[in-house]
Design an enzyme around this catalytic site. Sequence first.
Site, PDB file in Angstrom:
ATOM      1  N   GLU A  20       0.858  -1.179   0.000  1.00 64.28           N
ATOM      2  CA  GLU A  20       0.000   0.000   0.000  1.00 64.28           C
ATOM      3  C   GLU A  20       0.899   1.235   0.000  1.00 64.28           C
ATOM      4  OE1 GLU A  20      -3.085  -0.019  -0.493  1.00 64.28           O
ATOM      5  OE2 GLU A  20      -3.604   2.056  -0.058  1.00 64.28           O
ATOM      6  N   GLU A  65      -0.776   9.489  -5.968  1.00 66.84           N
ATOM      7  CA  GLU A  65       0.385   8.611  -5.933  1.00 66.84           C
ATOM      8  C   GLU A  65       0.610   7.915  -7.280  1.00 66.84           C
ATOM      9  OE1 GLU A  65       3.816   7.801  -4.471  1.00 66.84           O
ATOM     10  OE2 GLU A  65       2.409   9.182  -3.544  1.00 66.84           O
ATOM     11  N   ASP A 106      -6.863   3.217   3.108  1.00 70.13           N
ATOM     12  CA  ASP A 106      -6.372   1.924   3.609  1.00 70.13           C
ATOM     13  C   ASP A 106      -7.507   0.916   3.701  1.00 70.13           C
ATOM     14  OD1 ASP A 106      -3.980   3.282   3.947  1.00 70.13           O
ATOM     15  OD2 ASP A 106      -4.414   3.760   6.038  1.00 70.13           O
TER      16      ASP A 106
END
Length: 481
Positions: A278, A309, A467
């Site tokens: 992750e 990201e 998450d």
Amino acid sequence: EEWEQRHKEAFYDAKEALPYLDGMFVAYNSNIDAIRHLNEEDLSKLFGLFDEADIQDRVAVYPREIAEPLDFVARLLISMREGKAAEVPSYTSDIHEWLKEHLGFDYARMGGQAGIISNLLGQLGLNKVVAYVPWLSEEQAEYFKAKGNILHPKVENGKVSLKPPGEAFNPELGSKVNWILEYSKDMSVTCAGSSFKVPRDNRLIISSRPKWLRLDMDKQIYEQLDTLLPVDGAMLSGYQMIKEEYEDGSTFKDYVENSVKVIEKLKSLNPELRIHVELTSIQNRLIRKAILTEIVARHVHSLGLDTVEVANALNVLGYEELSYSVIKKGENGIMSLYQGAVQLMKDLDLERVHVHSLGFYICILAKGHPLTLKEQRDSLLFSSVLAAAQALNGNIENLEEAEAGLEVPVSAKGLEDLENFQLYCTGRRLCTPDEFEYGYIYGSDHDAILIPSKVVEKPKATVGIGDTISAGAFVAMLAKM
Ligand code: 8BR
């Protein structure tokens, strides 16, 4: 609506399948989050402590580290102006003291991807969650939810065994406390010569990086890694903590190597085991590139990340134009995002790339991935329900409570984004309109899933949702293998 029904079926299917899993290994980062939800009053107070011209100058500098309070104010302003999440490191505890004095926090809770993921999987009722945090302190251990299924390796007389975190901590260690400054859409901000409304809910994180922090694994635990098994998968995160150089002479290379060894050992102990990394925002380009090309590439199966990201990863891998086009969003945003995710899958030799965005998720799958597209899609839908429950309540106590997420509607904006993307896909013969309607895309060298996701209009909190999405989808996928 079709997608609502699909969410419902996917959720109950996953719920039934989860108890059949042996468990998950989760490492490395956990910390304590001190959370403060900012209001307009806080802002004028904070900005009032500084000279407007100084703030303006510091904004222009774009500090990459919080060395003093002015750096913090500048980065907060930048983050709010764009409504974009940011995570900025601090290597001293000065800013912690300053914020305690000038702002204070609303509450504290488990933070760090591995900590959040461990608690989530524990609450979903997984048989076993093996958490590993190299810096588990007594205070940190208290933030793991005690249901008995979260275990941490402990070395005693040279022998490794699994214990509840409250019995496995190292009494000599201090704690890592991060600050999370959340802000809301439509807040009015006037500062440093400009005036704007915050475009969306988001937050600035000041991430504490004490000097003793090391992302590695205890040698004895590494040597007796088989004591942590059986598990079906591993979720690894926290690599953003690696520094280029340490005062003891070690460098990032040592920690990259250490982590690759752990991954390879896990795979050798169980060749079926799937490894997920992750990602989160990594400011240092050298480190970002090393993590992607040395740890992720060729070693792991699955990567989870957000749109920012994706752009950052593309940037260090040499796809600057594509990277800018992902960041710019606009007309071609989702197409660039899709192309970018495919590029990551290919360049990093991954089985799966799961990108989450507000309103939709994309999952790129290498040909030969282990499930059907429907099973892959349902795993994403399951995670969308969890994300909604998490946004709604700020926490998911158990699978029953997660059902609250089913009541949250699928994002209209997400559906609209997907509709615009359909022309691109059908135009390129990646899928027929019918297939697209199901969320399935067939590329020449990959498959993909595209789903609209549930979005809570007024979320209680936004931290940890990313998450939750990645962990939810990954664990649901494992449960179907
Ligand atoms: P990161 O923290 O990795 O950026 O992930 C945050 C994710 O949370 C986003 O990709 C988005 O899908 C999800 N999210 C956010 Br932000 N706000 C949400 C909301 N109100 N309801 C559901 N999901 C949300």
